[in-house]
Motif scaffolding. Structure first.
Motif, short mmCIF file in Angstrom:
data_model
loop_
_atom_site.label_atom_id
_atom_site.label_comp_id
_atom_site.label_asym_id
_atom_site.label_seq_id
_atom_site.Cartn_x
_atom_site.Cartn_y
_atom_site.Cartn_z
N GLN A 290 0.82 -1.22 0.00
CA GLN A 290 0.00 0.00 0.00
C GLN A 290 0.85 1.27 0.00
O GLN A 290 0.39 2.33 -0.45
CB GLN A 290 -0.92 0.01 1.21
CG GLN A 290 -1.92 -1.14 1.27
CD GLN A 290 -2.78 -1.07 2.52
OE1 GLN A 290 -2.85 -0.05 3.18
NE2 GLN A 290 -3.44 -2.17 2.84
N VAL A 291 2.07 1.17 0.52
CA VAL A 291 2.88 2.39 0.68
C VAL A 291 4.27 2.26 0.07
O VAL A 291 5.11 3.13 0.28
CB VAL A 291 3.02 2.75 2.18
CG1 VAL A 291 1.67 3.09 2.78
CG2 VAL A 291 3.70 1.63 2.96
N ILE A 292 4.52 1.19 -0.67
CA ILE A 292 5.89 0.93 -1.12
C ILE A 292 6.42 2.05 -2.02
O ILE A 292 7.58 2.46 -1.90
CB ILE A 292 5.99 -0.44 -1.83
CG1 ILE A 292 7.44 -0.76 -2.18
CG2 ILE A 292 5.10 -0.49 -3.06
CD1 ILE A 292 8.36 -0.85 -0.98
N LEU A 293 5.58 2.58 -2.94
CA LEU A 293 6.07 3.62 -3.84
C LEU A 293 6.35 4.93 -3.10
O LEU A 293 7.47 5.48 -3.21
CB LEU A 293 5.07 3.85 -4.98
CG LEU A 293 5.48 4.92 -6.01
CD1 LEU A 293 6.83 4.58 -6.63
CD2 LEU A 293 4.41 5.07 -7.08
N PRO A 294 5.39 5.49 -2.32
CA PRO A 294 5.72 6.73 -1.59
C PRO A 294 6.84 6.53 -0.58
O PRO A 294 7.65 7.44 -0.36
CB PRO A 294 4.41 7.12 -0.91
CG PRO A 294 3.56 5.90 -0.93
CD PRO A 294 3.97 5.13 -2.15
#
Length: 391
Positions: A290-294
């Motif tokens: 859910q948050v890997i890119l940011p």
């Protein structure tokens, strides 16, 4: 049953740490990564061999307290004041810049304004543990780079306390841990320093002179003094780390300060292993997607820009470029305080679960990659290159 669980947990942690640390050394990897990986493997989100790492996490906090106490033992008060005066402007400007970086990136990834504010606050600080554990003892205690790093980290700790107090006054929660008035730390800090100085001069030094031939007594006295000051600081609205550091600084004039530092070093390392294990065990990797890119973008920005910003700010203070880069890369991660900020903000319904997870993921990524950068390029006690390994 409790004793069995605790003993089994220690068995898993230290036997597993032995195995993974051996692999890490053979493959020339930082051993800190092995401890974090072990927590992820056997923790509640891995094999679930340790279902509840909270107790171990609380115990690991003692390692940070001992680390700051030992730092204080090797820093004379006059040197500390000189460093703090020099580092204050750098600490304030750098925190403001790091806040802006975190806030802007969080907004760019469509986080709410409140989430972005908390994420920005979490980006302001660097890790006391990573920064100081990877600094050779000779550099930490006897060179300007060590004094400068300690000064910056202490000032960041004070700013972090104010941040936690501010967050604690917002939102809603059944917990009152951070319901301290915002003015209290400013009053409590000088009073705690004066009380500590008087206690050392009036009680501890006479006891040390009278019983200095009983090594076991000196060992107990040091631990008791450290933990008493840590709890005293916590009681008046500061942190246990600051209390422990004050305990060390005021005891630094004792003739047995170096003996105490050497005696407590293995105890400190024992609890620091627990800290890194608890860090890995406490992260829910199932939600990482859910948050890997940011998290990757935020971590990349921190790892890239923190060294550059510290290099520029310290360079303007007439510090040598090589020293400024050294400090910048050693402080090129976010902090264990960032994790505490995420916890407090989430508990008080200020921060969303996704925002909290983003801070945790960024912390783990920056802890790991920053360790790699330092271990492979700068002198440290766990450097994989023999030429860089300094204890």
């Amino acid at each position: 049953m409790v004793a069995h669980d605790l003993i089994f947990s220690f068995f898993l942690i230290f036997t597993g740490a032995l195995v993974l640390a051996t692999v890490a050394l053979y493959t020339k990897q930082p051993v800190i990564i092995a401890y974090i990986a072990l927590g992820a493997i056997v923790g509640p989100y891995g094999l679930s061999l340790i279902e509840e790492p909270k107790l171990l996490g609380e115990m690991s906090h003692i390692g940070i307290i001992f680390l700051l106490f030992l730092l204080g033992l090797d820093m004379q008060p006059s040197n500390l004041l000189a460093v703090l005066r020099k580092a204050t402007l750098v600490a304030i400007i750098s925190c403001a810049l790091f806040f802006g970086i975190g806030f802007g990136i969080a907004l760019a990834f469509s986080h709410s304004t409140m989430d972005s504010l908390v994420i920005g606050l979490a980006m302001m600080f660097s890790s006391t543990i990573i920064g100081l554990k990877l600094l050779p003892t000779t550099v930490l205690h006897h060179k300007h780079v060590g004094e400068l790093m300690v000064g910056l980290l202490l000032l960041q700790d004070l700013i972090a306390i104010l941040t936690l107090i501010l967050l604690g006054s917002l939102g809603s929660s059944s917990s009152s841990d951070f319901s301290t008035p915002i003015w209290q730390p400013f009053v409590a800090l000088p009073l705690l320093v004066i009380a500590s100085y008087l206690m050392v001069k009036g009680l501890l030094l006479p006891l040390i002179r009278k019983f200095d031939h009983f090594q076991e007594y000196l060992f107990i006295l040091a631990i008791g003094w450290c933990l008493a000051m840590a709890e005293g600081a916590q009681a008046v609205g500061l942190t246990r780390e600051i209390g422990a550091f004050i305990a060390g600084v005021t005891l630094a004039t004792s003739p047995i300060a170096q003996y105490i530092a050497i005696s407590l070093k293995p105890l400190r390392d024992f609890f620091l292993v627990l800290f890194f294990f608890a860090l890995g065990a406490g992260f829910n990797f199932e939600l990482l997607s859910q948050v890997i890119l940011p998290a990757a973008v935020l971590a990349g920005a921190i790892l890239l820009l923190k060294p550059v910003i510290f290099r520029y700010l310290l360079g303007n203070m007439s510090e040598r470029p090589s020293l400024a880069w050294d400090v910048g890369f050693r402080l090129g991660q976010i902090s264990e305080f960032s994790l505490l900020i995420a916890f407090v903000a989430f508990e008080r319904s200020i921060l969303s679960e996704q925002g909290s997870l983003l801070i945790q993921a960024t912390a783990i990524i920056t802890f790991a990659l920053s360790s790699y950068i330092v271990v492979f390029n700068y002198p440290s006690p766990i450097a994989v290159n023999d030429k860089l390994r300094r204890d």
